[in-house]
Design a protein around this motif. Sequence first.
Motif, mmCIF file in Angstrom:
data_model
loop_
_atom_site.group_PDB
_atom_site.id
_atom_site.type_symbol
_atom_site.label_atom_id
_atom_site.label_comp_id
_atom_site.label_asym_id
_atom_site.label_seq_id
_atom_site.Cartn_x
_atom_site.Cartn_y
_atom_site.Cartn_z
ATOM 1 N N LEU A 80 0.826 -1.209 0.000
ATOM 2 C CA LEU A 80 0.000 0.000 0.000
ATOM 3 C C LEU A 80 0.860 1.260 0.000
ATOM 4 O O LEU A 80 0.546 2.239 -0.698
ATOM 5 C CB LEU A 80 -0.936 0.001 1.216
ATOM 6 N N SER A 84 1.002 4.196 -2.999
ATOM 7 C CA SER A 84 0.388 5.455 -2.565
ATOM 8 C C SER A 84 1.378 6.577 -2.297
ATOM 9 O O SER A 84 1.005 7.752 -2.279
ATOM 10 C CB SER A 84 -0.426 5.219 -1.283
ATOM 11 N N ILE A 220 -8.633 2.266 -3.936
ATOM 12 C CA ILE A 220 -8.484 0.921 -4.492
ATOM 13 C C ILE A 220 -9.158 0.815 -5.863
ATOM 14 O O ILE A 220 -9.949 -0.091 -6.139
ATOM 15 C CB ILE A 220 -9.008 -0.163 -3.517
ATOM 16 N N TRP A 226 -5.293 4.146 -8.403
ATOM 17 C CA TRP A 226 -5.314 3.430 -7.133
ATOM 18 C C TRP A 226 -6.084 4.209 -6.069
ATOM 19 O O TRP A 226 -6.868 3.650 -5.310
ATOM 20 C CB TRP A 226 -3.894 3.172 -6.647
ATOM 21 N N LEU A 241 -8.629 4.088 4.266
ATOM 22 C CA LEU A 241 -9.051 3.130 3.252
ATOM 23 C C LEU A 241 -9.945 2.073 3.878
ATOM 24 O O LEU A 241 -9.859 1.801 5.074
ATOM 25 C CB LEU A 241 -7.847 2.426 2.628
ATOM 26 N N LEU A 245 -10.707 -2.597 -0.424
ATOM 27 C CA LEU A 245 -9.389 -3.141 -0.069
ATOM 28 C C LEU A 245 -9.420 -4.650 0.126
ATOM 29 O O LEU A 245 -8.464 -5.338 -0.225
ATOM 30 C CB LEU A 245 -8.868 -2.454 1.200
ATOM 31 N N CYS A 280 -5.585 -9.611 5.678
ATOM 32 C CA CYS A 280 -4.473 -9.093 4.879
ATOM 33 C C CYS A 280 -4.232 -9.925 3.624
ATOM 34 O O CYS A 280 -3.798 -9.405 2.599
ATOM 35 C CB CYS A 280 -3.211 -9.006 5.728
ATOM 36 N N GLY A 283 -6.535 -8.446 1.187
ATOM 37 C CA GLY A 283 -6.003 -7.196 0.657
ATOM 38 C C GLY A 283 -4.890 -7.416 -0.343
ATOM 39 O O GLY A 283 -4.883 -6.821 -1.430
ATOM 40 N N THR A 286 -6.320 -8.931 -3.557
ATOM 41 C CA THR A 286 -7.077 -7.917 -4.294
ATOM 42 C C THR A 286 -6.145 -7.024 -5.108
ATOM 43 O O THR A 286 -6.364 -6.805 -6.303
ATOM 44 C CB THR A 286 -7.910 -7.067 -3.324
ATOM 45 N N LEU A 287 -5.111 -6.511 -4.484
ATOM 46 C CA LEU A 287 -4.182 -5.609 -5.181
ATOM 47 C C LEU A 287 -3.476 -6.323 -6.322
ATOM 48 O O LEU A 287 -3.304 -5.756 -7.411
ATOM 49 C CB LEU A 287 -3.163 -5.046 -4.188
#
Length: 392
Positions: A80, A84, A220, A226, A241, A245, A280, A283, A286-287
């Motif tokens: 992240l 970011s 996201i 993003w 966020l 996520l 996590c 997360g 997903t990314l």
Amino acid sequence: MSYLMNTYARQPVAFVRGEGVWLWDEAGDKYLDALAGVAVNGLGHAHPRLAAALCEQARTLIHTSNIYEIRRQEQLAQRLCQISGMDKAFFCNSGCEANEAAIKLARLYGHQKGITTPTIIVMEKAFHGRTMATLTATGSRKVQAGFEPLLMGFARVPYNDVEAVRQVAEHNHDVVAILVEPVQGEGGIKIPDAEYLLALRKICDDKGWLLMLDEVQTGIGRTGTWFGFQHADLLPDVMALAKGLGSGMPIGACLARGAAADVFKPGNHGSTFGGNPLACTAGLTTLQVMEDEGLLANATRIGGEILSGLRQELDGVAGVKQIRGLGMMIGIELDRPCGELVKLALAQRLLINVTADNVVRLVPPLVMNSAEAAQLVAGLAPLVRSFLGRAA
């Protein structure tokens, strides 16, 4: 239902399975989902890579505690921060918890500077959550009514009004931060001027304030980048966020950079479940899936197709005030309350939402394709025309 508190005006349907942008109810009827659990299911429903990753993690380790190091949490924080430009992350379970963390961080930041009553500038029509602090920060009397007394330490100004912020800056020397959404979601898909966030960034730099962005809904990939702030040339100091996520797994995060990243010390803040291995894993997966499948570009492209399709179909229709959007965050503003459209759409096996009383909100899964986008437009536009014609 008799055992559930009456906290939701639920629609009379229960879904039993999903695939991509589609959901099936108990009777086997198929629905096109243009709401995605309110901007949550970015990967759609039952994405095979997410399902496999969650099953494997659940078989291995679901939860330990933040008393111990959690490698998956460290990996997600690193990823992240990389995408970011932020420095550090705190994990929680929801968007309001992420905003609570931001509010606490700002207050502690102010106290560390010797300010006894730290104040945060917030916006009219904003929505930041339903806990007491986020409820106070939210700019809706409808949401706040009945829960007074609200908290101190907030100064409210109109959204997209830089001069109003400057006026507060001149007269209130206790301000320590600005909390703002890059696009107001619950407020009606309100998109500010292109220079708005840049102007707020400059004010914060000049005053030594924190610029805190509520990216719970815009983050996201929802807007085609993003994070919503990446449409402008700036970095926030703090960012909240959640929603997309975890693609449906409860997870929130508060990211910070610079001096803000080091405000919290052990004992200042915490969460029992926040950032556990299962959340996590959701997360991280997903990314990775979003990157592998090009879902940022897809959000821009398909969101543009929906926007242009709706504008073409509803051009000149009396009662349609504006159709606006950024990526897959689209609003149709009407000149009258239109909550009835939710039920009318449900009857046509289409899932939508109405916010701010008169704005149809569309936040579909980011995996939606062109054919599905065309089906959404073809199903929704006649409903809007019929509703406006009947209500005229």
